[in-house]
Design a protein around this motif. Structure first.
Motif, short mmCIF file in Angstrom:
data_model
loop_
_atom_site.label_atom_id
_atom_site.label_comp_id
_atom_site.label_asym_id
_atom_site.label_seq_id
_atom_site.Cartn_x
_atom_site.Cartn_y
_atom_site.Cartn_z
N LEU A 220 0.82 -1.20 0.00
CA LEU A 220 0.00 0.00 0.00
C LEU A 220 0.86 1.26 0.00
O LEU A 220 0.51 2.27 -0.63
CB LEU A 220 -0.92 -0.02 1.23
N GLN A 221 2.00 1.21 0.70
CA GLN A 221 2.89 2.37 0.73
C GLN A 221 3.42 2.70 -0.66
O GLN A 221 3.58 3.87 -1.02
CB GLN A 221 4.05 2.10 1.69
N GLN A 222 3.70 1.64 -1.47
CA GLN A 222 4.14 1.89 -2.84
C GLN A 222 3.07 2.65 -3.63
O GLN A 222 3.37 3.58 -4.38
CB GLN A 222 4.44 0.56 -3.54
N TYR A 223 1.83 2.24 -3.43
CA TYR A 223 0.74 2.91 -4.13
C TYR A 223 0.61 4.36 -3.65
O TYR A 223 0.42 5.28 -4.47
CB TYR A 223 -0.56 2.14 -3.86
N LEU A 224 0.75 4.60 -2.35
CA LEU A 224 0.59 5.94 -1.81
C LEU A 224 1.71 6.87 -2.28
O LEU A 224 1.48 8.08 -2.47
CB LEU A 224 0.56 5.89 -0.28
#
Length: 344
Positions: A220-224
């Motif tokens: 999710l951090q990659q997406y954010l």
């Protein structure tokens, strides 16, 4: 498909052999009790058990390739009758030919009707059992095939849902990159690299497998990071994972559509900074993930119940068979989506 009576492994053959030996001894004792000499009784039972076993094998092979239908059920009686008569007279003839004993010959003639009735009943019973067993096995095979079809259809739909969800984010990212190429080329280049890494991780993930909440949050951090390049200081995301939930698991790529939905309906139409909050808690046998975003109730799509949430709801039903695992609510100016994942 037909039920098999003969054993398929050594354990089955040992059990079957033990049963035959006990039957052989019991019948030989019974014949001796009614006046037949031990020697004749042993050979009598051995021969007729062998003939009965051969008849059973013949029946099994007949009904394996042909099962009587509604109009010719009489074959269930006629075939065992023919086999019984042949076996009965062949066995009696062999015994009379081998043992030239008048008392034994008279005894065999005397019990011929009873022996014939017993063999007929046994062979008819075997025939019925073979046919009924074949029907049961066909039904089981049909049910297994239907289960396989349902599973395959679910997997295909799950894959289709994921393929539908990913392009929305990809198209938005590409549009943002296009818009930044002239004015902010460095940001556009950074976004391309981040998007490439993100999509590479997405391709590697298997939609059938589960992952830990820590792995999901790292993804999710990659997406954010990509979204922050697009929206800059306007996007603020707080992620809170309860320590008690760190050992929980969930289907891979399940949270990202929630964040994408929150970004879409939280930032579009607003100019000020938008804070999105993500929480993960352990609630009994469930992992509860909540995503909260501000929304403008005057907007037509303010509630954010578009394809993203509907597709996610459908995916949850395909995985868990339940419609109550995704819930939405409005608390003041915040729209909250809660996802509950049963723990394996």
């Amino acid at each position: 498909m037909m039920m098999r009576l003969m054993p398929k492994d050594w354990g089955g053959w040992l059990t079957f052999s033990g049963f035959l030996i006990l039957t052989w001894a019991g019948l030989a004792y019974l014949l001796q009790f009614y006046g037949l000499d031990w020697k004749f009784a042993i050979y009598d039972v051995l021969l007729h058990l062998a003939l009965l076993a051969v008849s059973t094998i013949v029946l099994e092979n007949i009904f394996r390739f042909y099962r009587p239908q509604q109009g010719n059920k009489w074959l269930v009686v006629v075939i065992p009758l023919v086999l019984g008569v042949v076996g009965l007279f062949f066995g009696t003839w062999v015994l009379k030919w081998v043992f030239q004993n008048e008392d034994a010959r008279q005894f065999w003639e005397f019990i011929l009707p009873v022996r014939g009735l017993v063999m007929l009943v046994v062979l008819i019973f075997v025939s019925r059992m073979l046919i009924m067993g074949g029907r049961i096995m066909e039904q089981q095979a049909l049910q297994e095939h239907e289960t396989w079809l349902e599973k395959t259809a679910k997997e295909a739909e799950l894959y289709h849902l994921r393929q539908q969800l990913q392009p929305h984010f990809l198209f938005n990212s590409l549009n943002s990159i296009n818009a930044m190429l002239k004015s902010q080329p460095e940001k556009a280049r950074a976004m391309i690299l981040q998007l490439s890494d993100f999509l590479r991780q997405t391709v590697k993930k298997d939609h059938k497998l589960w992952g830990t909440i820590e792995e999901e949050m790292a993804y999710l951090q990659q997406y954010l990071e990509i979204e922050k390049v697009r929206f800059g200081h306007r996007l603020s995301v707080q992620v809170k994972v309860d320590p008690a939930a760190k050992d929980t698991q969930l289907p891979q790529l399940l949270v990202q559509p929630l964040i994408e939905n929150a970004v879409k309906h939280g930032l579009y139409g607003m100019v000020e900074e938008v804070a999105i909050e993500v929480t993960a808690n352990r609630e009994g046998h469930y992992l509860a993930i909540s995503v909260s975003n501000p929304f403008d109730s005057s907007q037509k799509n303010g509630k954010g119940t578009g394809f993203g949430l509907e597709g996610l709801k459908r995916r949850m039903f395909l995985i868990f068979g339940r419609h109550d695992l995704l819930q939405t609510q409005i608390a003041g100016d915040n729209f909250i989506v809660t996802l509950k994942i049963p723990q394996p």
